[in-house]
Write a protein that holds these residues in place. Sequence first.
Motif, mmCIF file in Angstrom:
data_model
loop_
_atom_site.group_PDB
_atom_site.id
_atom_site.type_symbol
_atom_site.label_atom_id
_atom_site.label_comp_id
_atom_site.label_asym_id
_atom_site.label_seq_id
_atom_site.Cartn_x
_atom_site.Cartn_y
_atom_site.Cartn_z
ATOM 1 N N THR A 103 0.848 -1.191 0.000
ATOM 2 C CA THR A 103 0.000 0.000 0.000
ATOM 3 C C THR A 103 0.881 1.237 0.000
ATOM 4 O O THR A 103 1.920 1.273 0.668
ATOM 5 C CB THR A 103 -0.922 0.039 1.237
ATOM 6 O OG1 THR A 103 -1.708 -1.152 1.288
ATOM 7 C CG2 THR A 103 -1.857 1.238 1.189
ATOM 8 N N ALA A 104 0.472 2.263 -0.739
ATOM 9 C CA ALA A 104 1.146 3.563 -0.727
ATOM 10 C C ALA A 104 0.094 4.652 -0.586
ATOM 11 O O ALA A 104 -0.966 4.580 -1.209
ATOM 12 C CB ALA A 104 1.961 3.773 -1.999
ATOM 13 N N GLU A 105 0.396 5.652 0.241
ATOM 14 C CA GLU A 105 -0.537 6.747 0.463
ATOM 15 C C GLU A 105 0.217 8.066 0.574
ATOM 16 O O GLU A 105 1.312 8.131 1.132
ATOM 17 C CB GLU A 105 -1.360 6.527 1.742
ATOM 18 C CG GLU A 105 -2.239 5.289 1.725
ATOM 19 C CD GLU A 105 -3.087 5.158 2.983
ATOM 20 O OE1 GLU A 105 -3.033 6.058 3.850
ATOM 21 O OE2 GLU A 105 -3.811 4.154 3.096
ATOM 22 N N ASN A 106 -0.393 9.110 0.047
ATOM 23 C CA ASN A 106 0.039 10.489 0.285
ATOM 24 C C ASN A 106 1.470 10.770 -0.169
ATOM 25 O O ASN A 106 2.269 11.350 0.576
ATOM 26 C CB ASN A 106 -0.094 10.858 1.774
ATOM 27 C CG ASN A 106 -1.469 10.646 2.325
ATOM 28 O OD1 ASN A 106 -2.447 10.723 1.588
ATOM 29 N ND2 ASN A 106 -1.566 10.365 3.609
ATOM 30 N N LEU A 107 1.816 10.390 -1.385
ATOM 31 C CA LEU A 107 3.126 10.743 -1.907
ATOM 32 C C LEU A 107 3.087 10.850 -3.426
ATOM 33 O O LEU A 107 2.117 10.450 -4.061
ATOM 34 C CB LEU A 107 4.199 9.746 -1.465
ATOM 35 C CG LEU A 107 4.181 8.336 -2.039
ATOM 36 C CD1 LEU A 107 5.579 7.730 -2.014
ATOM 37 C CD2 LEU A 107 3.261 7.444 -1.220
ATOM 38 N N THR A 108 4.157 11.396 -3.972
ATOM 39 C CA THR A 108 4.329 11.515 -5.417
ATOM 40 C C THR A 108 5.449 10.589 -5.851
ATOM 41 O O THR A 108 6.508 10.543 -5.225
ATOM 42 C CB THR A 108 4.660 12.970 -5.805
ATOM 43 O OG1 THR A 108 3.502 13.783 -5.602
ATOM 44 C CG2 THR A 108 5.087 13.066 -7.259
ATOM 45 N N ILE A 109 5.211 9.859 -6.943
ATOM 46 C CA ILE A 109 6.216 8.977 -7.530
ATOM 47 C C ILE A 109 6.455 9.475 -8.947
ATOM 48 O O ILE A 109 5.532 9.520 -9.759
ATOM 49 C CB ILE A 109 5.736 7.516 -7.536
ATOM 50 C CG1 ILE A 109 5.397 7.074 -6.104
ATOM 51 C CG2 ILE A 109 6.793 6.605 -8.145
ATOM 52 C CD1 ILE A 109 4.578 5.805 -6.037
ATOM 53 N N ARG A 110 7.687 9.831 -9.245
ATOM 54 C CA ARG A 110 7.972 10.519 -10.505
ATOM 55 C C ARG A 110 9.108 9.836 -11.261
ATOM 56 O O ARG A 110 10.126 9.469 -10.679
ATOM 57 C CB ARG A 110 8.353 11.973 -10.216
ATOM 58 C CG ARG A 110 8.741 12.794 -11.435
ATOM 59 C CD ARG A 110 8.978 14.236 -11.044
ATOM 60 N NE ARG A 110 10.143 14.403 -10.191
ATOM 61 C CZ ARG A 110 10.410 15.501 -9.488
ATOM 62 N NH1 ARG A 110 9.552 16.510 -9.482
ATOM 63 N NH2 ARG A 110 11.505 15.574 -8.750
ATOM 64 N N VAL A 131 -2.470 -1.332 -3.318
ATOM 65 C CA VAL A 131 -3.395 -0.220 -3.123
ATOM 66 C C VAL A 131 -2.611 1.086 -3.147
ATOM 67 O O VAL A 131 -1.581 1.210 -2.482
ATOM 68 C CB VAL A 131 -4.148 -0.359 -1.785
ATOM 69 C CG1 VAL A 131 -4.986 0.884 -1.504
ATOM 70 C CG2 VAL A 131 -5.023 -1.605 -1.781
ATOM 71 N N PHE A 132 -3.108 2.039 -3.923
ATOM 72 C CA PHE A 132 -2.532 3.379 -3.952
ATOM 73 C C PHE A 132 -3.648 4.372 -3.641
ATOM 74 O O PHE A 132 -4.662 4.407 -4.339
ATOM 75 C CB PHE A 132 -1.945 3.683 -5.331
ATOM 76 C CG PHE A 132 -0.683 2.924 -5.658
ATOM 77 C CD1 PHE A 132 0.551 3.551 -5.637
ATOM 78 C CD2 PHE A 132 -0.745 1.574 -5.997
ATOM 79 C CE1 PHE A 132 1.706 2.852 -5.936
ATOM 80 C CE2 PHE A 132 0.403 0.866 -6.300
ATOM 81 C CZ PHE A 132 1.646 1.507 -6.273
ATOM 82 N N ARG A 133 -3.445 5.183 -2.610
ATOM 83 C CA ARG A 133 -4.436 6.198 -2.238
ATOM 84 C C ARG A 133 -3.768 7.567 -2.197
ATOM 85 O O ARG A 133 -2.718 7.735 -1.576
ATOM 86 C CB ARG A 133 -5.049 5.897 -0.869
ATOM 87 C CG ARG A 133 -5.882 4.623 -0.802
ATOM 88 C CD ARG A 133 -6.605 4.521 0.543
ATOM 89 N NE ARG A 133 -7.406 3.310 0.634
ATOM 90 C CZ ARG A 133 -6.999 2.171 1.181
ATOM 91 N NH1 ARG A 133 -5.772 2.094 1.698
ATOM 92 N NH2 ARG A 133 -7.777 1.119 1.227
ATOM 93 N N ARG A 134 -4.388 8.517 -2.867
ATOM 94 C CA ARG A 134 -3.895 9.896 -2.873
ATOM 95 C C ARG A 134 -2.416 9.935 -3.282
ATOM 96 O O ARG A 134 -1.592 10.584 -2.631
ATOM 97 C CB ARG A 134 -4.114 10.550 -1.509
ATOM 98 C CG ARG A 134 -5.581 10.635 -1.106
ATOM 99 C CD ARG A 134 -5.763 11.153 0.299
ATOM 100 N NE ARG A 134 -5.114 10.295 1.292
ATOM 101 C CZ ARG A 134 -5.639 9.153 1.757
ATOM 102 N NH1 ARG A 134 -6.823 8.743 1.321
ATOM 103 N NH2 ARG A 134 -4.988 8.437 2.651
ATOM 104 N N VAL A 135 -2.111 9.240 -4.357
ATOM 105 C CA VAL A 135 -0.753 9.183 -4.892
ATOM 106 C C VAL A 135 -0.728 9.847 -6.264
ATOM 107 O O VAL A 135 -1.644 9.647 -7.075
ATOM 108 C CB VAL A 135 -0.255 7.723 -5.000
ATOM 109 C CG1 VAL A 135 1.072 7.642 -5.749
ATOM 110 C CG2 VAL A 135 -0.124 7.105 -3.603
ATOM 111 N N ALA A 136 0.311 10.637 -6.533
ATOM 112 C CA ALA A 136 0.524 11.211 -7.860
ATOM 113 C C ALA A 136 1.586 10.389 -8.571
ATOM 114 O O ALA A 136 2.656 10.123 -8.013
ATOM 115 C CB ALA A 136 0.960 12.664 -7.754
ATOM 116 N N LEU A 137 1.279 9.984 -9.793
ATOM 117 C CA LEU A 137 2.208 9.216 -10.621
ATOM 118 C C LEU A 137 2.543 10.073 -11.828
ATOM 119 O O LEU A 137 1.693 10.316 -12.692
ATOM 120 C CB LEU A 137 1.571 7.893 -11.038
ATOM 121 C CG LEU A 137 1.231 6.945 -9.873
ATOM 122 C CD1 LEU A 137 0.296 5.843 -10.326
ATOM 123 C CD2 LEU A 137 2.506 6.352 -9.287
#
Length: 302
Positions: A103-110, A131-137
């Motif tokens: 699971t990943a939450e509340n971060l940006t992955i660029r 699961v990804f919640r509130r994540v920017a890709l």
Amino acid sequence: MGRRAAVLITVSVQGDADFSRLQDAVDSIAKEGGAPATIRIKPGVYEEKVTIPATAPPILLLGEDRDRTILTWSDNAHTLGADGQPLGTFRSGTLNVFAESFTAENLTIRNASGPGTGQAVAAFVDAGRAVFRRVALLGDQDTLYTGKGMQYYNDCYIEGDVDYIFGAATAVFDRCRLHNKRSRGYITAASTPEGTAFGYVFLDCEITSGEGVRDVYLGRPWRPYAHVAFIRTRMDRSVAQEGWHNWGQPDREETSRYEEYASAGPGADAKSRVPWSRQLSDEEAAAYRIIEIFGGWHPEGY
């Protein structure tokens, strides 16, 4: 034997935590049979390539603020690896997930490789359940690879230009925003295995774009049995009126399943769609519930 207590680890690039590098934190708990772990990531820019190995216990990467907690790297398919050979698409990821539960939450992955550099993956997700919640890709070509298993994306922002969501997993995108960066691109390139009931399902999402972006297709079939459904999605004018592309292989029009239901906005004209896509009936659309799509698994609380 009782259940092992969960592990809590903190990471900060400022050094005021258990670790300053995210990969070091992962390595400290990535042992088969270990207790579930939460890695709390303090705001900062983490310039590193991170791998969650198959041996890892259930891990939650928990950022404090999506806009200020950024994991970034810039490999692309042409980047030379340690062996002197190009990495290729599947080794270009900034975050690489192979664990059974993640699971990943509340971060940006660029992936910061930039436009015109070819395939450059931000998140390579080849997990059992993710699961990804509130994540920017963030990326350009091939931003998100969904390799296998069941994947759930909630309130995420995903951007790119060519095939920027691609792979074979059963994946639900729930109230996500998809952002088209350039004209004449493709949002999805599904490779759904034959006989799989659900591939990509977009529920109550929004498609936006940069200024002047036009003629972006909802998808093209990476493999013959691609399945993609957009349910109640608001589409801006960047979406090509025909909606779908056959990747220059007309035979895939017979095997691909491209579906829409109750979409809205200037890019959602059902009458202009290619004849080999279809609009779902009310009864058919009612079956697109998360618990049904995932065969009884519900990611809430996961």
